[in-house]
Design an enzyme around this catalytic site. Structure first.
Site, PDB file in Angstrom:
ATOM      1  N   GLY A  28      25.410 -76.583  48.545  1.00 21.03           N
ATOM      2  CA  GLY A  28      24.821 -76.267  49.833  1.00 21.03           C
ATOM      3  C   GLY A  28      25.858 -75.707  50.769  1.00 21.03           C
ATOM      4  N   ASN A 102      19.088 -85.755  48.535  1.00 17.26           N
ATOM      5  CA  ASN A 102      19.030 -84.528  47.742  1.00 17.26           C
ATOM      6  C   ASN A 102      17.739 -84.555  46.948  1.00 17.26           C
ATOM      7  OD1 ASN A 102      19.610 -82.222  46.175  1.00 17.26           O
ATOM      8  ND2 ASN A 102      20.549 -83.482  44.590  1.00 17.26           N
ATOM      9  N   GLY A 103      16.918 -83.526  47.129  1.00 19.11           N
ATOM     10  CA  GLY A 103      15.665 -83.466  46.388  1.00 19.11           C
ATOM     11  C   GLY A 103      14.551 -82.910  47.248  1.00 19.11           C
ATOM     12  N   TYR A 245      22.547 -73.514  36.334  1.00 13.73           N
ATOM     13  CA  TYR A 245      23.159 -72.863  37.490  1.00 13.73           C
ATOM     14  C   TYR A 245      23.772 -73.800  38.516  1.00 13.73           C
ATOM     15  CZ  TYR A 245      23.447 -70.098  41.825  1.00 13.73           C
ATOM     16  OH  TYR A 245      23.887 -69.499  42.981  1.00 13.73           O
ATOM     17  N   CYS A 385       9.392 -73.878  41.774  1.00  9.71           N
ATOM     18  CA  CYS A 385       9.905 -75.241  41.740  1.00  9.71           C
ATOM     19  C   CYS A 385       9.489 -75.946  43.021  1.00  9.71           C
ATOM     20  CB  CYS A 385      11.431 -75.238  41.611  1.00  9.71           C
ATOM     21  SG  CYS A 385      12.128 -76.907  41.646  1.00  9.71           S
TER      22      CYS A 385
END
Length: 465
Positions: A28, A102-103, A245, A385
């Protein structure tokens, strides 16, 4: 996708949190923040920019305390707004609460509506505040922290790795499918670290202990970790895009070396899609390991056709398509002597929208390459996603509405080939039903409105009472 870290130690933690976030910067680049706890007071600092831009030595000295947590963000749920920069910090009924996440939750809207009906006023548009509201509400109503975590995990749906600090105690929990990574390390002079990736431990000199088990919660002390299994799934659903990635190549995610996965994808891709070429070159940086594997397996010389400017960020996680396109020339420059008059195999990690691939190929052709064969170390990305990766609509995905030949023509490659899903799974070394492959198959490991589900049975081991 974001990077999170938490530390509890016998010494001041702000410097170590800074180093941990620096190591997680690839997750990030929009903003960063740190909160620490010292003798009843939460010290906090956050802002837009890279870690080294947000924090100075003087700032870190103001963040006193032996317990703390931090966050680096790129925006998904809630978008790019200053109020969404984490950590989130709250005060209620004599408690202090700091949260990083995170998510991506898939039931954010219904939970916001429910808690607004109970009188909660939200000050951000992030799903992290929903998690915070649930935890705080349970504690306000007299439940223990363990009960609050258990109820929260029963209530929220989606991907989540959460670290929070309540009155100076550090806790963490991970979703029962283990979609987002989270791991534990031990500091050499006493103390524990929990972070998105193992590279954060290397940065602070900590020893990797283990991954947080999907569905597990932790209370972390300087001298001990207290685990508690709250939920369990029939099989996990680790995010396949971490290996493709997102994760740094030198990380180990859920027991698997990311570098080894990427190198093996390249080797398998050379067998699945050989090309008659003079050299194999990566699209740096996430294509490097795959390109070495392709070159070794094919016997074609490895040469760098593109040199990366180390002072630019990751184009995929830039917030707008215009910025991603502008960044290509700033980020990459061809080595003219390596490619003039040559047939080149370019190896990249993925094709999402196709615009960046088209610009890179045009750049290599402009500097004299006769043929450009693109080999991609992931299958075509055909579906959105909903769990934390920034390709939210099918319309954005070039492989959703074009076949491989159509994509090849659109990006002006001489030839184009992707590794097969079977090859990718083989390279990762985990069973296919232990991975979330929703973006590659259109089948998701949990219920999402309007999408096909490939369910994983989840058992609530520690039900809320």
């Amino acid at each position: 996708m974001c990077g999170i870290a938490g530390i509890v130690a016998n010494i001041e933690v702000s410097g170590s949190l800074y180093l941990a976030l620096y190591a997680l910067q690839h997750r990030g680049q929009e903003s960063g923040g740190i909160s620490t706890y010292d003798n009843g007071t939460v010290h906090k600092h956050k802002g837009y920019g890279l870690v080294f831009e947000v924090f100075s030595q003087e700032t870190l000295q103001t963040l006193s305390g032996k317990t703390g947590l931090g966050h680096v963000r790129y925006p998904t749920t809630g978008g790019s707004k200053p109020e969404n920069i984490q950590p989130f910090n709250f005060m209620f009924r004599g408690h202090t609460l700091s949260v990083v996440h995170n998510g991506n939750l898939v039931n954010t809207d219904e939970l916001r509506y429910e808690y607004e009906g109970r009188g909660h006023i939200f000050s951000t548009t992030s799903d992290t505040e929903v998690i915070s509201a649930i935890l705080a509400n349970e504690i306000i109503h007299g439940h223990t922290v363990g009960e609050a975590i258990s109820f929260c995990m029963r209530t929220i749906r989606g991907s989540y790795a959460v670290i929070f600090m309540l009155d100076g105690s550090l806790y963490a929990f991970r979703d029962p499918l283990g979609i987002k990574p989270l791991c534990i390390g031990m500091l050499p002079d006493g103390g524990h670290v929990v972070a998105s990736e193992s590279v954060a431990f290397d940065a602070v000199g900590a020893k990797f202990l283990r991954d947080v088990v999907p569905g597990e919660s932790l209370l972390l002390k300087a001298d001990k970790v207290y685990p508690r299994q709250i939920m369990s799934a029939q099989s996990p659903a680790h995010c396949v895009f971490e290996y493709i990635y997102f994760a740094r190549a030198d990380s180990v995610i859920d027991g698997v070396s990311v570098y080894n996965v990427r190198q093996k994808t390249g080797a398998l891709l050379a067998g699945e899609a050989p090309a008659d070429a003079d050299l194999v070159s990566p699209v740096p940086d996430s294509g490097i390991a795959a390109a070495t594997g392709y070159a070794d397996a094919s016997g074609t010389p490895f040469r760098e056709a593109l040199i990366k400017n180390r002072y630019t960020g990751r184009t995929f996680i830039m917030p707008t398509q215009e910025k991603r396109e502008m960044a290509v020339r700033m980020k990459l420059n061809p080595v003219r002597g390596h490619i003039t008059g040559k047939s080149v195999v370019l190896v990249d990690d993925s094709i999402v929208r196709g615009t960046t691939s088209r610009r890179i190929i045009a750049l290599v052709r402009e500097f004299g390459a006769e043929k450009v064969h693109l080999r991609v170390a992931s299958p075509p990305i055909i579906a959105p996603c909903y769990l934390g990766t920034d390709f939210p609509t099918r319309e954005e995905l070039i492989s959703h509405h074009k076949n491989v030949e159509g994509v090849r023509a659109a990006i002006n490659a001489t030839s184009l080939a992707h590794i097969s899903l079977e090859g990718l799974v083989e390279a990762i070394g985990l069973p296919c039903n232990h991975l979330c492959t929703g973006c590659l198959t259109g089948k998701y490991p949990l219920a999402i409105d309007g999408e096909e589900e490939e369910p994983r049975c989840i058992e609530k081991i520690d039900p809320y009472k």
